[in-house]
Design an enzyme around this catalytic site. Structure first.
Site, PDB file in Angstrom:
ATOM      1  N   ASP A  83       0.853  -1.197   0.000  1.00 36.82           N
ATOM      2  CA  ASP A  83       0.000   0.000   0.000  1.00 36.82           C
ATOM      3  C   ASP A  83       0.889   1.247   0.000  1.00 36.82           C
ATOM      4  OD1 ASP A  83      -2.376   1.492   0.271  1.00 36.82           O
ATOM      5  OD2 ASP A  83      -2.298   1.417   2.470  1.00 36.82           O
ATOM      6  N   HIS A 182      -8.163   9.995   4.128  1.00 34.70           N
ATOM      7  CA  HIS A 182      -7.656   9.043   5.113  1.00 34.70           C
ATOM      8  C   HIS A 182      -8.064   9.469   6.520  1.00 34.70           C
ATOM      9  CE1 HIS A 182      -4.784   8.257   1.754  1.00 34.70           C
ATOM     10  NE2 HIS A 182      -4.965   7.021   2.147  1.00 34.70           N
ATOM     11  N   GLY A 183      -8.268   8.484   7.380  1.00 37.88           N
ATOM     12  CA  GLY A 183      -8.602   8.761   8.777  1.00 37.88           C
ATOM     13  C   GLY A 183     -10.100   8.969   8.934  1.00 37.88           C
ATOM     14  N   ALA A 212     -11.573   4.512   3.472  1.00 39.53           N
ATOM     15  CA  ALA A 212     -12.964   4.043   3.581  1.00 39.53           C
ATOM     16  C   ALA A 212     -13.404   3.765   5.011  1.00 39.53           C
ATOM     17  CB  ALA A 212     -13.146   2.786   2.738  1.00 39.53           C
ATOM     18  N   ASP A 234      -7.839   1.056   7.107  1.00 42.02           N
ATOM     19  CA  ASP A 234      -6.749   0.945   8.080  1.00 42.02           C
ATOM     20  C   ASP A 234      -7.200   1.498   9.428  1.00 42.02           C
ATOM     21  OD1 ASP A 234      -4.363   0.636   9.355  1.00 42.02           O
ATOM     22  OD2 ASP A 234      -3.309   2.212   8.288  1.00 42.02           O
ATOM     23  N   THR A 235      -7.644   2.769   9.423  1.00 37.88           N
ATOM     24  CA  THR A 235      -7.931   3.436  10.703  1.00 37.88           C
ATOM     25  C   THR A 235      -8.957   2.674  11.550  1.00 37.88           C
ATOM     26  OG1 THR A 235      -7.479   5.535   9.622  1.00 37.88           O
ATOM     27  CG2 THR A 235      -8.593   5.635  11.739  1.00 37.88           C
TER      28      THR A 235
HETATM   29  P1  13P Z   1      -8.466   4.857   6.408  1.00 34.09           P
HETATM   30  O1  13P Z   1      -7.519   5.774   7.109  1.00 34.09           O
HETATM   31  O2  13P Z   1      -9.784   5.523   6.169  1.00 34.09           O
HETATM   32  O3  13P Z   1      -8.629   3.564   7.078  1.00 34.09           O
HETATM   33  O4  13P Z   1      -7.822   4.557   4.949  1.00 34.09           O
HETATM   34  C1  13P Z   1      -6.854   3.583   4.807  1.00 34.09           C
HETATM   35  C2  13P Z   1      -6.158   3.644   3.506  1.00 34.09           C
HETATM   36  O5  13P Z   1      -6.562   4.306   2.560  1.00 34.09           O
HETATM   37  C3  13P Z   1      -4.935   2.853   3.387  1.00 34.09           C
HETATM   38  O6  13P Z   1      -4.318   3.022   2.147  1.00 34.09           O
HETATM   39  O1  G3H Z   2      -2.994   5.190   4.071  1.00 36.93           O
HETATM   40  C1  G3H Z   2      -2.267   4.411   4.626  1.00 36.93           C
HETATM   41  C2  G3H Z   2      -2.117   4.136   6.019  1.00 36.93           C
HETATM   42  O2  G3H Z   2      -3.237   4.496   6.787  1.00 36.93           O
HETATM   43  C3  G3H Z   2      -0.840   4.694   6.559  1.00 36.93           C
HETATM   44  O3  G3H Z   2      -0.349   3.753   7.391  1.00 36.93           O
HETATM   45  O4  G3H Z   2       1.104   4.289   9.333  1.00 36.93           O
HETATM   46  O5  G3H Z   2       1.384   2.185   8.035  1.00 36.93           O
HETATM   47  O6  G3H Z   2       2.104   4.351   7.028  1.00 36.93           O
HETATM   48  P1  G3H Z   2       1.165   3.673   7.979  1.00 36.93           P
HETATM   49 ZN    ZN Z   3      -4.546   5.059   1.404  1.00 39.38          ZN
END
Ligand code: 13P
Ligand code: G3H
Ligand code: ZN
Length: 286
Positions: A83, A182-183, A212, A234-235
């Site tokens: 990613d 993001h976030g 998302a 991720d978040t």
């Molecule tokens: P979120 O921070 O909304 O979870 O997005 C994650 C993301 O885009 C990782 O590439």
């Molecule tokens: O968009 C990507 C991730 O949320 C960033 O994650 O802390 O592993 O670089 P990281």
């Molecule tokens: Zn991302």
């Protein structure tokens, strides 16, 4: 079994749903995603970032995902993906290890530079049968934007540029910016659905929505019906994991030193969070 990321996404699109791509940094998170996938009988993508490669080692995270799948989840259909690869060097390192799918994120570069570096990554990757996600427009981070539309406009994907980008680079999937960030960002206005449809009219590749974590089912379904095939998360899974850690520690007066209990609870909490997302991406509300 491991499958090519682009194939997973084309198959999902044909069946009318989208796939979750979940960031993982350790064994418990990997198990959480695989178990959620197994329990929902839905393919998933496990992905890691350069920061995670620095934290545990690229080979560690990549081969741990592969091995856990091989030994404990032989029935799960999954993809593995880098990613936000931001340099040629990090992409190269992943390709040399055998990572079958990479993102080259040139979204913060000048357009022509993004085109030429992404094209270079595609040549390197396709020669190893790996697929490539490019990004056009740029999905902002929480601190960069607020609710005013003018600030957001600068980040959005231009539909005419999108077709030029796809044709000149040869990418396999495209990350788009249509108001996603993001976030967790409660203050964000509605995504630009018309812009998405204009992109879909021009680009036939699977489209990916980053950021998302805080999307509700109505937004998700709106963009899936317009042609989005993948959501990055991720978040929200990190939050589930971290909240559980904190809860377990707070629950007892003495610090819990059986770390397996603490991490095991967090793994369970993340599995539930991932399952909820997978179901949302399939159009099922909880
Ligand atoms: P979120 O921070 O909304 O979870 O997005 C994650 C993301 O885009 C990782 O590439
Ligand atoms: O968009 C990507 C991730 O949320 C960033 O994650 O802390 O592993 O670089 P990281
Ligand atoms: Zn991302």
């Amino acid at each position: 079994m491991i499958k090519k990321v682009s194939e997973i996404l084309y198959d999902a699109r044909k069946e009318g749903y989208a796939v979750g791509a979940f960031n993982v940094i350790n064994i418990e998170m990997i198990q959480a995603v695989f178990t959620a996938s197994q329990e929902t009988k839905t393919p998933v993508i496990l992905q890691f970032t350069e920061s995670t490669m620095k934290y545990v080692g690229g080979k560690t995270i990549f081969h741990t995902i592969e091995n856990i799948a091989k030994w404990y989840y032989p029935d799960v259909c999954f993809g593995i993906h880098l990613d936000h690869g931001k340099s040629i060097e990090i992409v190269q390192e992943c390709l040399e290890m055998g990572v079958p799918s990479v993102m080259f994120d040139g979204s913060r570069r000048e357009y022509e530079e993004n085109v030429s570096l992404t094209k270079h990554v595609v040549e390197m990757s396709h020669s190893k049968n790996a697929c490539v996600q490019g990004e056009l427009g740029s999905v902002p981070y929480k601190s960069e934007v607020s609710s005013d539309i003018e600030t957001w406009d600068a980040y959005m994907t231009n539909p005419d540029q999108a077709i030029d980008f796809v044709q000149r680079t040869g990418i396999d999937t495209l990350a788009v910016a249509i108001g996603n960030a993001h976030g967790m960002m409660k203050e964000r206005f509605e995504p630009d659905y018309n812009r998405l449809s204009e992109i879909v009219q021009r680009v036939s590749l699977p489209l990916v929505i980053h950021g998302a974590s805080d999307w509700d089912i109505s937004r998700v379904q709106e963009v899936v019906s317009r042609g989005v095939s993948c959501f990055n998360v991720d978040t929200s899974s990190r939050v589930a994991f971290a909240q559980s850690l904190s809860k377990t520690f707070k629950a007892s007066e003495e610090i819990e030193i059986d770390i397996r209990k603490v991490l095991g609870n967090a793994r369970g909490a993340m599995k539930e969070a991932v399952k909820e997302k997978i179901q949302m991406f399939r159009g099922i509300s909880k």
